[in-house]
Design a protein around this motif. Structure first.
Motif, PDB file in Angstrom:
ATOM      1  N   GLN A 219       8.138 -17.793   0.636  1.00  0.00           N
ATOM      2  CA  GLN A 219       6.734 -18.223   1.055  1.00  0.00           C
ATOM      3  C   GLN A 219       5.690 -17.137   0.886  1.00  0.00           C
ATOM      4  N   PHE A 220       6.522 -15.769   0.471  1.00  0.00           N
ATOM      5  CA  PHE A 220       5.701 -14.517   0.238  1.00  0.00           C
ATOM      6  C   PHE A 220       5.058 -14.533  -1.039  1.00  0.00           C
ATOM      7  N   THR A 221       4.560 -13.527  -1.292  1.00  0.00           N
ATOM      8  CA  THR A 221       3.759 -13.379  -2.885  1.00  0.00           C
ATOM      9  C   THR A 221       4.885 -12.897  -3.616  1.00  0.00           C
ATOM     10  N   PRO A 222       4.850 -13.394  -4.827  1.00  0.00           N
ATOM     11  CA  PRO A 222       5.933 -13.013  -5.801  1.00  0.00           C
ATOM     12  C   PRO A 222       6.022 -11.549  -6.017  1.00  0.00           C
ATOM     13  N   ALA A 223       7.186 -11.040  -6.281  1.00  0.00           N
ATOM     14  CA  ALA A 223       7.051  -9.573  -6.700  1.00  0.00           C
ATOM     15  C   ALA A 223       6.491  -9.097  -7.872  1.00  0.00           C
ATOM     16  N   SER A 224       6.113  -9.975  -8.811  1.00  0.00           N
ATOM     17  CA  SER A 224       5.407  -9.651 -10.036  1.00  0.00           C
ATOM     18  C   SER A 224       3.778  -9.803  -9.626  1.00  0.00           C
ATOM     19  N   SER A 225       3.584 -10.436  -8.447  1.00  0.00           N
ATOM     20  CA  SER A 225       2.078 -10.547  -8.037  1.00  0.00           C
ATOM     21  C   SER A 225       1.528  -9.658  -6.927  1.00  0.00           C
ATOM     22  N   LEU A 226       2.493  -8.682  -6.584  1.00  0.00           N
ATOM     23  CA  LEU A 226       2.030  -7.508  -5.590  1.00  0.00           C
ATOM     24  C   LEU A 226       0.900  -6.713  -5.967  1.00  0.00           C
ATOM     25  N   GLY A 227      -0.208  -6.720  -5.058  1.00  0.00           N
ATOM     26  CA  GLY A 227      -1.407  -6.149  -5.314  1.00  0.00           C
ATOM     27  C   GLY A 227      -2.572  -6.866  -4.905  1.00  0.00           C
TER      28      GLY A 227
ATOM     29  N   ILE B 238      -0.188   5.923   4.868  1.00  0.00           N
ATOM     30  CA  ILE B 238       0.799   4.927   5.296  1.00  0.00           C
ATOM     31  C   ILE B 238       0.731   4.432   6.853  1.00  0.00           C
ATOM     32  N   ASP B 239      -0.354   5.081   7.386  1.00  0.00           N
ATOM     33  CA  ASP B 239      -0.886   4.650   8.891  1.00  0.00           C
ATOM     34  C   ASP B 239      -1.751   3.472   8.515  1.00  0.00           C
ATOM     35  N   GLU B 240      -2.717   3.836   7.396  1.00  0.00           N
ATOM     36  CA  GLU B 240      -3.829   2.454   7.033  1.00  0.00           C
ATOM     37  C   GLU B 240      -2.826   1.258   6.662  1.00  0.00           C
ATOM     38  N   ILE B 241      -1.936   1.628   5.846  1.00  0.00           N
ATOM     39  CA  ILE B 241      -1.248   0.177   5.289  1.00  0.00           C
ATOM     40  C   ILE B 241      -0.480  -0.310   6.440  1.00  0.00           C
ATOM     41  N   MET B 242       0.204   0.006   7.183  1.00  0.00           N
ATOM     42  CA  MET B 242       0.959  -0.282   8.093  1.00  0.00           C
ATOM     43  C   MET B 242       0.361  -0.954   9.215  1.00  0.00           C
ATOM     44  N   THR B 243      -1.074  -0.972   9.050  1.00  0.00           N
ATOM     45  CA  THR B 243      -1.904  -1.653  10.215  1.00  0.00           C
ATOM     46  C   THR B 243      -2.090  -3.111   9.686  1.00  0.00           C
ATOM     47  N   GLN B 244      -1.952  -3.422   8.342  1.00  0.00           N
ATOM     48  CA  GLN B 244      -2.251  -4.612   7.803  1.00  0.00           C
ATOM     49  C   GLN B 244      -1.187  -5.579   8.032  1.00  0.00           C
ATOM     50  N   SER B 245      -1.629  -6.786   7.782  1.00  0.00           N
ATOM     51  CA  SER B 245      -0.500  -7.908   7.636  1.00  0.00           C
ATOM     52  C   SER B 245       0.578  -7.665   6.704  1.00  0.00           C
ATOM     53  N   TYR B 246       1.580  -8.356   6.936  1.00  0.00           N
ATOM     54  CA  TYR B 246       2.951  -8.037   6.105  1.00  0.00           C
ATOM     55  C   TYR B 246       2.548  -8.676   4.591  1.00  0.00           C
ATOM     56  N   ASP B 247       1.701  -9.781   4.543  1.00  0.00           N
ATOM     57  CA  ASP B 247       1.891 -10.430   3.280  1.00  0.00           C
ATOM     58  C   ASP B 247       0.427 -11.402   3.315  1.00  0.00           C
ATOM     59  N   ALA B 248      -0.042 -11.764   2.248  1.00  0.00           N
ATOM     60  CA  ALA B 248      -1.259 -12.576   2.312  1.00  0.00           C
ATOM     61  C   ALA B 248      -1.026 -13.865   3.072  1.00  0.00           C
ATOM     62  N   TYR B 249       0.255 -14.327   2.937  1.00  0.00           N
ATOM     63  CA  TYR B 249       0.334 -15.566   3.811  1.00  0.00           C
ATOM     64  C   TYR B 249       0.658 -15.366   5.121  1.00  0.00           C
ATOM     65  N   THR B 250       0.807 -14.335   5.618  1.00  0.00           N
ATOM     66  CA  THR B 250       0.935 -14.139   6.970  1.00  0.00           C
ATOM     67  C   THR B 250      -0.155 -13.498   7.693  1.00  0.00           C
TER      68      THR B 250
END
Length: 170
Positions: A66-74, A44-56
């Motif tokens: 403007q965020f990544t569509p739900a079907s394309s998460l990953g 969880i700590d590792e994940i939360m240090t990352q940006s919110y989305d590829a576009y941010t």
């Protein structure tokens, strides 16, 4: 009388052995659960240090569409090629992923010298601000991260979660 004494001694030995086995099993179960909690929290700590989305990663976003569509998460194709799955030590995800949703369906194997391998599986999905337990298929400013850790000696997998929130007010 000797036969009775031997029978009594064997019953006592069985009781003592059973007690040792039960105590050892309880200790190993507690140790596995504590290790699983530590592994999940580290993830969880590792994940939360990352940006919110590829576009941010390199820009500000003001609308959730403007965020990544739900079907394309990953991870995208570049990130997928950098991080093999299941990921083993040293974990390549730390340098290979740059945003929260890259961890969707990410698998990691964590080796513990005493207990062996723990399997970690992450899930990331959009949630409602008012109901973070409801999985949404539309883009929002909130993503829920669920980390599941399992081990062959644990009765059931351990799950912990957290909410990643994009602060859209600058």
């Amino acid at each position: 009388m000797v036969l009775g004494a031997l029978m009594l001694l064997s019953m006592l030995s069985l009781s003592v052995n059973s007690m040792f086995i039960d105590k050892t099993t309880a200790m190993l179960d507690a140790e596995a659960n504590l290790d699983a909690i530590s592994i999940a929290q580290s993830m969880i700590d590792e994940i939360m240090t990352q940006s919110y989305d590829a576009y941010t990663v390199s820009a500000k976003v003001y609308a959730s569409d403007q965020f990544t569509p739900a079907s394309s998460l990953g991870p995208n194709s570049t990130e997928s090629s950098q991080v093999t799955q299941p990921d083993t030590s040293p974990f390549k995800s730390v340098n290979g992923y740059n945003d929260v949703d890259d961890y969707n369906l990410y698998r990691r194997t964590v080796t513990n010298t005493r207990l062996g391998n723990f399997t970690v599986i992450d899930s990331v999905f959009y949630v409602s601000e008012t109901n973070p337990d409801q999985k949404l298929f539309t883009r929002t400013f909130h993503k829920k991260v669920v980390v599941t850790v399992s081990h062959r000696n644990m009765a059931k997998p351990l799950q912990i979660s957290d909410i990643a929130v994009y602060r859209r007010y600058f």
